[in-house]
Design a protein around this motif. Structure first.
Motif, mmCIF file in Angstrom:
data_model
loop_
_atom_site.group_PDB
_atom_site.id
_atom_site.type_symbol
_atom_site.label_atom_id
_atom_site.label_comp_id
_atom_site.label_asym_id
_atom_site.label_seq_id
_atom_site.Cartn_x
_atom_site.Cartn_y
_atom_site.Cartn_z
ATOM 1 N N ILE A 154 -10.733 50.714 13.455
ATOM 2 C CA ILE A 154 -10.063 50.152 14.623
ATOM 3 C C ILE A 154 -9.487 48.789 14.224
ATOM 4 O O ILE A 154 -9.658 48.335 13.092
ATOM 5 N N SER A 155 -8.840 48.131 15.164
ATOM 6 C CA SER A 155 -8.395 46.746 14.974
ATOM 7 C C SER A 155 -8.689 45.968 16.253
ATOM 8 O O SER A 155 -8.213 46.343 17.328
ATOM 9 N N HIS A 194 -16.996 39.591 14.707
ATOM 10 C CA HIS A 194 -16.596 40.228 15.969
ATOM 11 C C HIS A 194 -17.732 40.929 16.714
ATOM 12 O O HIS A 194 -17.478 41.868 17.474
ATOM 13 N N GLU A 195 -18.968 40.476 16.552
ATOM 14 C CA GLU A 195 -20.074 41.123 17.265
ATOM 15 C C GLU A 195 -19.872 41.088 18.786
ATOM 16 O O GLU A 195 -20.054 42.095 19.475
ATOM 17 N N ARG A 241 -25.034 61.510 23.131
ATOM 18 C CA ARG A 241 -24.389 62.551 22.322
ATOM 19 C C ARG A 241 -23.336 61.974 21.375
ATOM 20 O O ARG A 241 -22.971 62.606 20.386
ATOM 21 N N GLN A 242 -22.816 60.775 21.683
ATOM 22 C CA GLN A 242 -21.803 60.131 20.840
ATOM 23 C C GLN A 242 -22.405 59.237 19.767
ATOM 24 O O GLN A 242 -21.673 58.664 18.960
ATOM 25 N N LEU A 243 -23.742 59.131 19.755
ATOM 26 C CA LEU A 243 -24.409 58.177 18.867
ATOM 27 C C LEU A 243 -25.142 58.905 17.738
ATOM 28 O O LEU A 243 -25.601 60.037 17.919
ATOM 29 N N PRO A 244 -25.260 58.288 16.557
ATOM 30 C CA PRO A 244 -24.773 56.937 16.244
ATOM 31 C C PRO A 244 -23.254 56.908 16.104
ATOM 32 O O PRO A 244 -22.643 57.877 15.663
ATOM 33 N N LEU A 245 -22.672 55.793 16.471
ATOM 34 C CA LEU A 245 -21.241 55.562 16.366
ATOM 35 C C LEU A 245 -21.001 54.410 15.400
ATOM 36 O O LEU A 245 -21.615 53.353 15.526
ATOM 37 N N LEU A 246 -20.113 54.620 14.424
ATOM 38 C CA LEU A 246 -19.760 53.575 13.463
ATOM 39 C C LEU A 246 -18.262 53.316 13.539
ATOM 40 O O LEU A 246 -17.452 54.234 13.351
ATOM 41 N N ILE A 247 -17.892 52.076 13.854
ATOM 42 C CA ILE A 247 -16.486 51.692 13.859
ATOM 43 C C ILE A 247 -16.321 50.441 12.998
ATOM 44 O O ILE A 247 -17.221 49.604 12.915
#
Length: 433
Positions: free
Chosen positions: A76-77, A117-118, A134-140
């Motif tokens: 992402i940005s 950017h925490e 259901r979407q976890l773990p999520l890494l961006i």
């Protein structure tokens, strides 16, 4: 294939025997990057990244992008400007305030040029949440410029006020999930540094202003480093500061080092004040457990040069050298030039390009071969191919100086391509488990 005469590379030539009094140049990576026309200072702690260094950084980014696919990270940005309100919510505005660049808009709202950017990414999760388990773990993750108002910026790209960084953020249902993800990303880090052939050590470190329950620094031994790492010569265990190894009891070797990455399990320090929640199976919404992983990209590039180079010549991690090979043709007007001129030299480069991909031709034919070889060696190109006196033979043979070896191999075009084909396979980015 590119021609060296067309590359924007403002080299700084130091007269032989001159005494340099510029005390602002404090380490060899800074000196080499400046003198070789790879970076240019614009003001204290700020640098223009010039084309050849930009190519190296692009290659490093590409390796990181490919490796992060291993853990299904999504890019992402986030905006460079972050609302100061978010940092006030987590208490970091006062804790880190002196290092922050801050601005106000026309409505008197305060923003800061983010050094990390925490807060911003936790606010994003709060805005779209609560997130389903259901979407976890999520890494961006993102690769962007960061800003820090260093009191005394020095060592060029090793401690600057603007720097390029990869920051990866993980979101989890609980600490067990966070620890599993942390271990997976740790393996990606280890794979990355193996590709770069850099001896980077993971050491337990304090969490500092970031907070959280677990923290590791990734340290690269180098003389100019402002940190130090203790490495056990017996079991290779490393720590930030210890004369005796905690694993085997043997004495350690302590050396200067450069921090090139930092990883954390943050817990709920940011998700609680910013209300970033997840929905767990069969329970009410709860704060997301966060982790984060940083790599200073411009710092890693400079640190690699610092660790590998001599005082007078750049030595790159081969996978990120601006060009994998450079071809040097005969001097214009020489006997060799009449047989193996510009077209023949560029023909060799095109053949090599089919194997290694990115080839530079030193087309400054008015200079001697020796002069151009010396300059190519100073730039640290992994493969230097010289069309010298043997290029007029039938078949033509070429001198190959591979991996900065001073003794050349003498090869015809087919042998040369086969050698490079075998050698280039060692630099292929392969990050699939």
């Amino acid at each position: 294939m590119r021609l060296l005469s067309q590359i924007f590379q403002p080299i700084i030539t130091i007269p032989k025997g001159a005494k340099i009094k510029n005390t602002e140049i404090t380490c060899k990576s800074q000196k080499l990057l400046l003198e070789c026309g790879l970076i240019r200072p614009s003001s204290a702690g700020f640098f223009t990244i010039l084309p050849l260094a930009r190519r190296a950084i692009d290659k490093l980014e590409d390796i990181i992008n490919k490796c992060l696919k291993d853990v299904n990270a999504q890019r992402i940005s986030l905006p460079c400007l972050t609302s100061a309100r978010l940092w006030e919510s987590t208490g970091r505005l006062d804790d880190v305030g002196s290092e922050l660049f801050t601005v106000e808009d026309r409505h008197d709202k305060r923003y800061l040029l983010a050094p990390t950017h925490e807060e911003a990414v936790a606010d994003l999760m709060a805005d779209v949440g609560p997130i389903s388990y259901r979407q976890l773990p999520l890494l961006i993750y993102q690769i962007t410029n960061k800003y820090r108002d260093e009191l005394r910026p020095k060592h060029g790209l090793l401690r600057s006020r603007e720097f390029q960084m990869m920051d990866l953020y993980g979101f989890h249902t609980d600490h067990t999930c966070a620890e599993t993800t942390y271990n997976n990303v740790t393996r990606v880090y280890e794979k990355l540094f193996k590709i770069l052939n850099l001896p980077v050590y993971r050491v337990v470190a304090p969490s500092g202003d970031m907070g959280g329950t677990l923290s590791h620094e990734w340290q690269l031994p180098a003389a100019a480093g402002e940190d130090s790492v203790a490495v056990c010569p017996s079991c290779s265990h490393a720590s930030l500061a210890s004369d005796v190894c905690t694993q085997c009891g043997k004495e350690t070797d302590i050396c200067n080092s450069i921090e090139v990455g930092h990883t954390f399990i943050l817990g709920t320090k940011y998700s609680v004040p910013l209300q970033a929640n997840c929905i767990r199976q069969g329970s009410n919404p709860a704060p997301l457990v966060m982790s984060c992983y940083g790599i200073g990209i411009t710092r890693l590039l400079a640190a690699g040069i610092e660790a590998l180079s001599t005082e007078s010549c750049i030595r790159w991690p081969a996978a990120v050298a601006p060009y994998s090979a450079i071809v040097i043709g005969p001097k214009e007007g020489s006997k060799e030039w009449s047989v193996h001129g510009a077209q023949e030299t560029q023909g060799v480069a095109r053949c090599i390009g089919d194997v290694v991909g990115d080839v530079l031709v030193d087309d400054r034919h008015a200079l001697t071969i020796g002069k151009r070889m010396m300059m190519a060696d100073r730039m640290g190109y992994p493969n230097i191919i010289v069309c010298g006196r043997h290029s007029v033979e039938n078949p033509p043979r070429y001198e190959l100086y591979a991996n900065n070896d001073k003794s050349p191999l003498l090869l015809d075009i087919n042998e040369l391509m086969q050698f490079l084909r075998n050698g280039s396979s060692n630099n292929v980015v392969e990050c699939v488990n």
